[in-house]
Design a protein around this motif. Structure first.
Motif, PDB file in Angstrom:
ATOM      1  N   LYS A 175     -55.964  11.675 -21.627  1.00 17.18           N
ATOM      2  CA  LYS A 175     -55.524  10.501 -22.008  1.00 17.18           C
ATOM      3  C   LYS A 175     -54.353   9.912 -20.924  1.00 17.18           C
ATOM      4  O   LYS A 175     -54.914   9.332 -20.600  1.00 17.18           O
ATOM      5  CB  LYS A 175     -55.056   9.942 -23.313  1.00 17.18           C
ATOM      6  N   GLY A 176     -53.953  10.818 -21.248  1.00 13.86           N
ATOM      7  CA  GLY A 176     -52.537  10.378 -20.029  1.00 13.86           C
ATOM      8  C   GLY A 176     -52.827  10.872 -18.621  1.00 13.86           C
ATOM      9  O   GLY A 176     -52.823  10.065 -17.634  1.00 13.86           O
ATOM     10  N   LYS A 177     -53.827  11.284 -18.215  1.00 11.75           N
ATOM     11  CA  LYS A 177     -53.783  12.525 -16.912  1.00 11.75           C
ATOM     12  C   LYS A 177     -55.119  10.549 -17.013  1.00 11.75           C
ATOM     13  O   LYS A 177     -54.667  10.445 -15.497  1.00 11.75           O
ATOM     14  CB  LYS A 177     -55.162  13.666 -16.481  1.00 11.75           C
ATOM     15  N   GLU A 178     -56.120  10.676 -17.444  1.00  9.31           N
ATOM     16  CA  GLU A 178     -56.821   9.819 -17.130  1.00  9.31           C
ATOM     17  C   GLU A 178     -56.105   8.611 -16.926  1.00  9.31           C
ATOM     18  O   GLU A 178     -56.421   7.476 -16.192  1.00  9.31           O
ATOM     19  CB  GLU A 178     -58.135   9.475 -17.756  1.00  9.31           C
ATOM     20  N   LEU A 186     -56.975   5.392  -8.198  1.00  9.31           N
ATOM     21  CA  LEU A 186     -57.631   6.703  -7.308  1.00  9.31           C
ATOM     22  C   LEU A 186     -59.363   7.722  -8.291  1.00  9.31           C
ATOM     23  O   LEU A 186     -59.962   7.270  -9.241  1.00  9.31           O
ATOM     24  CB  LEU A 186     -57.044   8.473  -8.266  1.00  9.31           C
ATOM     25  N   PRO A 187     -60.261   7.609  -7.557  1.00 10.80           N
ATOM     26  CA  PRO A 187     -61.169   7.891  -7.919  1.00 10.80           C
ATOM     27  C   PRO A 187     -61.891   8.939  -9.177  1.00 10.80           C
ATOM     28  O   PRO A 187     -60.696   9.763  -8.878  1.00 10.80           O
ATOM     29  CB  PRO A 187     -62.101   8.816  -6.664  1.00 10.80           C
ATOM     30  N   ALA A 188     -62.553   8.900  -9.763  1.00  9.73           N
ATOM     31  CA  ALA A 188     -62.426   9.686 -10.688  1.00  9.73           C
ATOM     32  C   ALA A 188     -63.435  11.014 -10.675  1.00  9.73           C
ATOM     33  O   ALA A 188     -64.126  11.265  -8.978  1.00  9.73           O
ATOM     34  CB  ALA A 188     -64.205   9.286 -12.054  1.00  9.73           C
ATOM     35  N   ALA A 189     -63.308  12.142 -10.929  1.00  6.82           N
ATOM     36  CA  ALA A 189     -63.326  13.796 -10.755  1.00  6.82           C
ATOM     37  C   ALA A 189     -64.926  13.245 -10.121  1.00  6.82           C
ATOM     38  O   ALA A 189     -65.770  12.937 -11.067  1.00  6.82           O
ATOM     39  CB  ALA A 189     -62.714  14.290 -11.923  1.00  6.82           C
ATOM     40  N   ALA A 190     -65.533  13.807  -9.470  1.00  2.00           N
ATOM     41  CA  ALA A 190     -66.850  13.938  -8.730  1.00  2.00           C
ATOM     42  C   ALA A 190     -66.994  15.317 -10.077  1.00  2.00           C
ATOM     43  O   ALA A 190     -67.106  16.420 -10.318  1.00  2.00           O
ATOM     44  CB  ALA A 190     -67.307  14.343  -7.673  1.00  2.00           C
ATOM     45  N   LYS A 191     -68.609  14.580 -10.351  1.00  2.00           N
ATOM     46  CA  LYS A 191     -69.535  14.942 -11.641  1.00  2.00           C
ATOM     47  C   LYS A 191     -70.642  16.113 -11.005  1.00  2.00           C
ATOM     48  O   LYS A 191     -70.986  15.937 -10.073  1.00  2.00           O
ATOM     49  CB  LYS A 191     -70.663  14.277 -12.300  1.00  2.00           C
TER      50      LYS A 191
END
Length: 198
Positions: A175-178, A186-191
């Protein structure tokens, strides 16, 4: 100096020794708590205050405060979290008295640790405001991020100090990283899109 007196002389205090008095009788459970937590408390304080000596002074005051309320704290179900709150307040109070930000914002070695954190958290180098964003995290998320990424504590040790299950520590870390990702825009990590036909 009378016979049997012991003088505590530190090179830093200019030789002005004070007679050492026998320590008071401490509750055995408090002594155990102190022995099990003092290293962590000192590390936590030092990373914020930037000086081991200042950290030792603040942690001494924190333990005195904890000792003063020890019987009441033992009645609480969340002893670890209550004592961590006392530590956090003590460190914050000292920073406010000194009128300065936490040392990890200004100290070279700690800044290097934060650069390592940046890569561990998969934040790119253009993510300005990382330090401020870390400071804005809710207490549990902040604590997990600092302990895991700045101090390098393993999850089990963090869980023990925070009085939480390891899965809960991992949850607060995620949750902290998010929250940092969103706060820093920043963009969400690519799935992985394998098998999606795209």
């Amino acid at each position: 100096m009378g016979n049997g007196d012991v003088t505590d002389v530190s090179p830093q205090d200019g030789g002005h020794g004070q007679p050492v008095q026998a320590p008071p009788d401490l509750p055995l459970d408090f002594e155990g708590f102190y022995l099990g937590h003092q290293e962590f408390f000192h590390d936590f304080a030092e990373i914020h205050l930037g000086s081991r000596r200042t950290a030792e002074h603040v942690v001494h005051q924190v333990f005195l405060e904890i000792l003063g309320g020890w019987d009441g704290l033992l009645q609480q179900q969340d002893l670890e979290q209550q004592t961590l709150a006392v530590l956090h307040r003590g460190v914050t109070r000292r920073l406010e008295e000194d009128g300065r930000p936490p040392a990890f914002l200004i100290n070279g070695p700690i800044t290097k640790n934060l650069e390592a954190v940046r890569s561990q958290l998969e934040l790119n180098s253009s993510a300005g405001g990382l330090y401020e964003a870390v400071l804005e995290l809710p207490t549990r998320q902040f604590t997990v991020i600092v302990l895991r990424h700045l101090l390098g504590y393993p999850t089990k040790r963090i869980a023990r100090y925070m009085g939480l299950d390891t899965r809960t520590v991992d949850y607060h870390g995620r949750k902290g990283k998010e929250r940092l990702r969103i706060r820093l825009d920043l963009p969400a990590a690519a799935k992985n899109k394998k098998g999606t036909g795209q």
